[in-house]
Scaffold this motif. Structure first.
Motif, PDB file in Angstrom:
ATOM      1  N   GLN A   1      52.243-100.860 -54.403  1.00 11.68           N
ATOM      2  CA  GLN A   1      53.680-100.585 -54.372  1.00 11.68           C
ATOM      3  C   GLN A   1      54.139 -99.857 -55.637  1.00 11.68           C
ATOM      4  O   GLN A   1      54.941 -98.921 -55.562  1.00 11.68           O
ATOM      5  N   VAL A   2      53.630-100.279 -56.782  1.00  8.84           N
ATOM      6  CA  VAL A   2      54.011 -99.630 -58.039  1.00  8.84           C
ATOM      7  C   VAL A   2      53.507 -98.188 -58.057  1.00  8.84           C
ATOM      8  O   VAL A   2      54.246 -97.269 -58.436  1.00  8.84           O
ATOM      9  N   LEU A   3      52.258 -97.976 -57.649  1.00 13.05           N
ATOM     10  CA  LEU A   3      51.720 -96.614 -57.611  1.00 13.05           C
ATOM     11  C   LEU A   3      52.490 -95.734 -56.629  1.00 13.05           C
ATOM     12  O   LEU A   3      52.757 -94.562 -56.909  1.00 13.05           O
ATOM     13  N   ALA A   4      52.863 -96.300 -55.495  1.00 14.23           N
ATOM     14  CA  ALA A   4      53.631 -95.536 -54.515  1.00 14.23           C
ATOM     15  C   ALA A   4      55.000 -95.161 -55.079  1.00 14.23           C
ATOM     16  O   ALA A   4      55.448 -94.020 -54.940  1.00 14.23           O
ATOM     17  N   ALA A   5      55.658 -96.103 -55.730  1.00 12.12           N
ATOM     18  CA  ALA A   5      56.966 -95.820 -56.331  1.00 12.12           C
ATOM     19  C   ALA A   5      56.827 -94.836 -57.483  1.00 12.12           C
ATOM     20  O   ALA A   5      57.645 -93.924 -57.643  1.00 12.12           O
ATOM     21  N   LEU A   6      55.800 -95.004 -58.286  1.00  9.26           N
ATOM     22  CA  LEU A   6      55.557 -94.094 -59.409  1.00  9.26           C
ATOM     23  C   LEU A   6      55.303 -92.670 -58.917  1.00  9.26           C
ATOM     24  O   LEU A   6      55.774 -91.697 -59.509  1.00  9.26           O
ATOM     25  N   ALA A   7      54.608 -92.543 -57.798  1.00 15.06           N
ATOM     26  CA  ALA A   7      54.301 -91.228 -57.247  1.00 15.06           C
ATOM     27  C   ALA A   7      55.552 -90.498 -56.773  1.00 15.06           C
ATOM     28  O   ALA A   7      55.563 -89.269 -56.700  1.00 15.06           O
ATOM     29  N   THR A   8      56.617 -91.225 -56.479  1.00 17.88           N
ATOM     30  CA  THR A   8      57.846 -90.589 -55.992  1.00 17.88           C
ATOM     31  C   THR A   8      58.768 -90.157 -57.130  1.00 17.88           C
ATOM     32  O   THR A   8      59.747 -89.454 -56.879  1.00 17.88           O
ATOM     33  N   LEU A   9      58.463 -90.567 -58.346  1.00 20.57           N
ATOM     34  CA  LEU A   9      59.317 -90.203 -59.480  1.00 20.57           C
ATOM     35  C   LEU A   9      59.157 -88.733 -59.837  1.00 20.57           C
ATOM     36  O   LEU A   9      58.077 -88.165 -59.652  1.00 20.57           O
ATOM     37  N   PRO A  10      60.198 -88.126 -60.383  1.00 22.52           N
ATOM     38  CA  PRO A  10      60.048 -86.754 -60.891  1.00 22.52           C
ATOM     39  C   PRO A  10      58.979 -86.721 -61.988  1.00 22.52           C
ATOM     40  O   PRO A  10      58.739 -87.726 -62.666  1.00 22.52           O
ATOM     41  N   ASP A  11      58.353 -85.568 -62.166  1.00 23.99           N
ATOM     42  CA  ASP A  11      57.252 -85.432 -63.122  1.00 23.99           C
ATOM     43  C   ASP A  11      57.602 -85.921 -64.515  1.00 23.99           C
ATOM     44  O   ASP A  11      56.806 -86.609 -65.152  1.00 23.99           O
ATOM     45  N   HIS A  12      58.786 -85.571 -65.021  1.00 22.24           N
ATOM     46  CA  HIS A  12      59.121 -85.952 -66.392  1.00 22.24           C
ATOM     47  C   HIS A  12      59.266 -87.467 -66.534  1.00 22.24           C
ATOM     48  O   HIS A  12      58.897 -88.034 -67.550  1.00 22.24           O
ATOM     49  N   TYR A  13      59.771 -88.153 -65.506  1.00 21.21           N
ATOM     50  CA  TYR A  13      59.847 -89.619 -65.549  1.00 21.21           C
ATOM     51  C   TYR A  13      58.444 -90.224 -65.517  1.00 21.21           C
ATOM     52  O   TYR A  13      58.107 -91.117 -66.290  1.00 21.21           O
ATOM     53  N   ARG A  14      57.627 -89.730 -64.582  1.00 22.90           N
ATOM     54  CA  ARG A  14      56.270 -90.265 -64.431  1.00 22.90           C
ATOM     55  C   ARG A  14      55.454 -90.042 -65.709  1.00 22.90           C
ATOM     56  O   ARG A  14      54.772 -90.937 -66.190  1.00 22.90           O
ATOM     57  N   THR A  15      55.568 -88.844 -66.297  1.00 19.07           N
ATOM     58  CA  THR A  15      54.832 -88.545 -67.523  1.00 19.07           C
ATOM     59  C   THR A  15      55.252 -89.478 -68.647  1.00 19.07           C
ATOM     60  O   THR A  15      54.403 -90.039 -69.352  1.00 19.07           O
ATOM     61  N   ALA A  16      56.549 -89.666 -68.823  1.00 21.76           N
ATOM     62  CA  ALA A  16      57.041 -90.543 -69.889  1.00 21.76           C
ATOM     63  C   ALA A  16      56.534 -91.971 -69.695  1.00 21.76           C
ATOM     64  O   ALA A  16      56.077 -92.617 -70.654  1.00 21.76           O
TER      65      ALA A  16
ATOM     66  N   LEU B   1      62.865 -92.766 -70.904  1.00 21.33           N
ATOM     67  CA  LEU B   1      62.115 -93.968 -70.510  1.00 21.33           C
ATOM     68  C   LEU B   1      63.033 -94.991 -69.844  1.00 21.33           C
ATOM     69  O   LEU B   1      62.660 -95.605 -68.841  1.00 21.33           O
ATOM     70  N   HIS B   2      64.216 -95.164 -70.397  1.00 20.80           N
ATOM     71  CA  HIS B   2      65.173 -96.111 -69.815  1.00 20.80           C
ATOM     72  C   HIS B   2      65.544 -95.688 -68.390  1.00 20.80           C
ATOM     73  O   HIS B   2      65.529 -96.503 -67.465  1.00 20.80           O
ATOM     74  N   ARG B   3      65.864 -94.396 -68.220  1.00 21.07           N
ATOM     75  CA  ARG B   3      66.227 -93.900 -66.889  1.00 21.07           C
ATOM     76  C   ARG B   3      65.043 -93.996 -65.926  1.00 21.07           C
ATOM     77  O   ARG B   3      65.204 -94.380 -64.766  1.00 21.07           O
ATOM     78  N   ALA B   4      63.860 -93.664 -66.403  1.00 19.83           N
ATOM     79  CA  ALA B   4      62.668 -93.720 -65.545  1.00 19.83           C
ATOM     80  C   ALA B   4      62.394 -95.149 -65.082  1.00 19.83           C
ATOM     81  O   ALA B   4      62.110 -95.382 -63.901  1.00 19.83           O
ATOM     82  N   ARG B   5      62.489 -96.096 -66.005  1.00 17.59           N
ATOM     83  CA  ARG B   5      62.262 -97.504 -65.632  1.00 17.59           C
ATOM     84  C   ARG B   5      63.331 -97.987 -64.664  1.00 17.59           C
ATOM     85  O   ARG B   5      63.045 -98.749 -63.738  1.00 17.59           O
ATOM     86  N   SER B   6      64.560 -97.552 -64.883  1.00 17.66           N
ATOM     87  CA  SER B   6      65.655 -97.945 -64.001  1.00 17.66           C
ATOM     88  C   SER B   6      65.422 -97.416 -62.583  1.00 17.66           C
ATOM     89  O   SER B   6      65.583 -98.146 -61.602  1.00 17.66           O
ATOM     90  N   VAL B   7      65.040 -96.157 -62.474  1.00 10.52           N
ATOM     91  CA  VAL B   7      64.767 -95.570 -61.155  1.00 10.52           C
ATOM     92  C   VAL B   7      63.572 -96.266 -60.507  1.00 10.52           C
ATOM     93  O   VAL B   7      63.607 -96.607 -59.326  1.00 10.52           O
ATOM     94  N   LEU B   8      62.518 -96.494 -61.283  1.00 17.25           N
ATOM     95  CA  LEU B   8      61.331 -97.166 -60.749  1.00 17.25           C
ATOM     96  C   LEU B   8      61.678 -98.578 -60.275  1.00 17.25           C
ATOM     97  O   LEU B   8      61.280 -98.989 -59.178  1.00 17.25           O
TER      98      LEU B   8
END
Length: 177
Positions: free
Chosen positions: A116-131, A160-167
């Motif tokens: 589930q985490v990998l699936a959600a991570l894969a849907t994030l924009p590149d800059h969020y996933r990279t961070a 990082l805060h926004r990426a974690r929030s979206v994830l």
């Protein structure tokens, strides 16, 4: 080691570190190998231009991140199914031995959570996933994440805060199934 390779030896010391980052960013073993090779080669060729304002590790991460971005621009994006297939078959480090080995139910729950985490991570924009991969996957500090991504430290922390929030939101919302 001969005199020709001695000046680039500090770069090669970080090859495993660069490999881990490339593996997480590229999703394909062959792409990660290409990115690692290319990043280390570029760093070795331009080591005399390194200004030592940041750590050598941060500089190498920046080069590897840029190499991965350039590779992504040249290739067609993978489908989510292909990414999940690769994540499922990727080499996992052996588990630490413990007094109580987890049972089949705990292993199944852990595998499903990872999926589930990998699936959600894969849907994030590149800059969020990279961070997130730099910070949480490699355990880098915010300063190193900022250096690797070419942004300021406050921008990295905000990203990082926004990426974690979206994830977190994607993990807590039910799947569209």
């Amino acid at each position: 080691m001969d005199d020709a390779t001695a000046p680039t030896e500090p770069v090669w010391r970080y090859r495993q570190d660069v490999w881990r980052l490339a593996t997480q960013l590229c999703h394909h073993r062959q792409d990660a190998e290409d990115v690692t090779h290319s990043a280390l080669l570029k760093a070795a060729q331009h080591l005399d231009q390194f200004r030592w304002e940041a750590s050598l590790r941060t500089w190498l991460h920046r080069i590897a991140t840029n190499e991965c971005r350039m590779l992504r621009r040249r290739k067609t994006p993978l489908s989510l199914e292909a990414m999940l297939e690769q994540a499922a078959t990727a080499e996992q480090p052996p588990p630490e031995p413990s007094a109580q080995a987890p049972g089949p139910e705990e292993l199944a729950i852990e595998a499903e959570t990872r999926r589930q985490v990998l699936a959600a991570l894969a849907t994030l924009p590149d800059h969020y996933r990279t961070a997130l991969l730099l910070k949480d996957g490699l355990g880098l500090r915010a300063e190193a994440v900022a250096g690797a991504m070419g942004i300021t430290v406050p921008a990295a922390r905000s990203l990082l805060h926004r990426a974690r929030s979206v994830l977190r939101g994607r993990l807590s919302s039910p799947a569209d199934a």
